[in-house]
Scaffold this motif. Structure first.
Motif, PDB file in Angstrom:
ATOM      1  N   VAL A  74       0.821  -1.211   0.000  1.00 20.38           N
ATOM      2  CA  VAL A  74       0.000   0.000   0.000  1.00 20.38           C
ATOM      3  C   VAL A  74       0.859   1.267   0.000  1.00 20.38           C
ATOM      4  N   ALA A  75       2.157   1.158   0.269  1.00 18.01           N
ATOM      5  CA  ALA A  75       3.009   2.342   0.387  1.00 18.01           C
ATOM      6  C   ALA A  75       2.934   3.263  -0.835  1.00 18.01           C
ATOM      7  N   PRO A  76       3.143   2.752  -2.075  1.00 16.01           N
ATOM      8  CA  PRO A  76       3.061   3.662  -3.215  1.00 16.01           C
ATOM      9  C   PRO A  76       1.667   4.241  -3.401  1.00 16.01           C
ATOM     10  N   PHE A  77       0.642   3.526  -2.936  1.00 16.62           N
ATOM     11  CA  PHE A  77      -0.729   4.018  -3.087  1.00 16.62           C
ATOM     12  C   PHE A  77      -1.026   5.144  -2.103  1.00 16.62           C
ATOM     13  N   LYS A  78      -0.389   5.108  -0.935  1.00 18.54           N
ATOM     14  CA  LYS A  78      -0.539   6.250  -0.031  1.00 18.54           C
ATOM     15  C   LYS A  78       0.013   7.499  -0.696  1.00 18.54           C
ATOM     16  N   SER A  79       1.172   7.369  -1.342  1.00 21.90           N
ATOM     17  CA  SER A  79       1.755   8.498  -2.068  1.00 21.90           C
ATOM     18  C   SER A  79       0.814   8.991  -3.164  1.00 21.90           C
TER      19      SER A  79
END
Length: 348
Positions: A196-201
């Motif tokens: 989910v990290a890139p999606f938070k960005s």
């Protein structure tokens, strides 16, 4: 309909320079918590119907539990395979190192420009590892969401020895999974764990830049995030705040193991099934749809969300463990999302 002109994020990603700069750690924060007391209480409750709750104490040696001895005793008492499997799952959680999920922030000594969705290589004590960036490019620090990999060359050092003020090297950015230009399509993000990290960005940038609406019309933005336990959900409080603030943002966590510890009443299935459960029913008649989704399509989503996804009008992004991403993408194809409207990235 003419859309406002934006620099394509794909073009922008290609233009960014590859740089190596020193950075300093500014935050090291566990995102999970030690739940061993909860685990032991749940194990005792599972044992009680077939034996004695005191059996846990009998196999305990300080902070160590001889789980194999306990399981043998419970098995001999006539416990079902299902009950034994639940105890084994709880045992895995009890023995898991704490912390196992970190929020890490670093501040480079120069500005590092990147496109939401990209990753960089983080090097600590000459050991490099690629991590997705979890913050918007407008911030002057870089944020990472890191899962402990037992025996991992870098993660072990990060979890055991890294501290605020320590020097690290950041090299990048890299990666082609970046936002499409704004359109009237809704956005669907499918992730497992730290995927989910890139999606938070991407999501933070989307709201920050007003890309969540086109010509004044809001776009439904969906985030499906699958984990085992509630405290495995990276940035959970942040996504819940967005969900409360924006009617068109839908955060749908799914926890496969949490009901063993709490009265969790949200989704518990795999992410692909939870996603299909929120797709408009009349679009699920494709002969390419796997038979395993037959029961899913008839269930009312446990999320309680009334909105539904039109697969002919979305752009979809998927990220997580490679094997899981392959499953997510197959599910998206089976409900009619065109390949041209999907981007995905796997790791591990």
């Amino acid at each position: 309909m003419d859309l406002p002109r934006h620099l394509s994020q794909h073009d922008r990603a290609a233009q960014l320079p590859l740089v190596t700069e020193d950075a300093r750690v500014t935050l090291v924060e566990p995102m999970d918590r030690n739940r061993n007391n909860e685990v032991l209480a749940a194990v005792r409750d599972l044992i009680a119907p077939v034996g004695d709750r005191s059996w846990v104490a009998a196999v305990r040696n300080g902070s160590t539990i001889r789980w194999s001895a306990l399981l043998d005793r419970v098995r001999d008492a006539g416990a079902s395979e299902r009950r034994l499997a639940r105890i084994e799952t709880l045992a895995e959680r009890f023995d898991r190192p704490y912390p196992s999920l970190l929020r890490l922030r670093v501040k480079p000594d120069v500005d590092l420009d990147f496109a939401p969705g990209q990753y960089v290589t983080l090097r600590l004590r000459n050991t490099p590892r690629a991590y997705s960036l979890a913050n918007s490019p407008s911030e002057d620090e870089l944020e990472f969401c890191i899962r402990l990999v037992p025996g991992g060359k870098l993660t072990s050092g990060l979890f055991e020895r890294v501290d605020v003020g320590e020097a690290v090297v950041v090299r990048g950015p890299n990666g082609d999974m970046v936002l499409d230009p704004p359109s009237n399509r809704d956005m669907v993000f499918l992730a497992t764990g730290t995927g989910v990290a890139p999606f938070k960005s991407m999501i933070d940038y989307t709201f920050e830049q007003g890309r969540d609406a086109v010509d004044g019309e809001p776009r439904d933005i969906w985030l499906f995030l699958g984990c085992g336990w509630e405290d495995d959900l990276p940035h959970c409080k942040h996504f819940r705040r967005l969900d409360a603030e924006y009617d068109h943002f839908h955060f749908v966590p799914s926890l496969t193991r949490e009901p063993l510890l709490t009265d969790w009443d949200g989704a518990t299935d795999y992410v692909q099934s939870v996603f299909v459960n929120h797709v408009e029913t009349d679009t699920l008649d494709s002969p390419d749809r796997p038979a395993r989704f037959d029961s899913v399509r008839k269930q009312r989503p446990q999320s309680g969300i009334d909105a539904r996804i039109d697969p002919t009008n979305v752009e979809l992004y998927a990220c997580g463990i490679s094997a899981m991403v392959s499953t997510l993408v197959r599910a998206a194809r089976s409900v009619g999302i065109p390949e041209s409207e999907m981007q995905y990235e796997g790791f591990g």
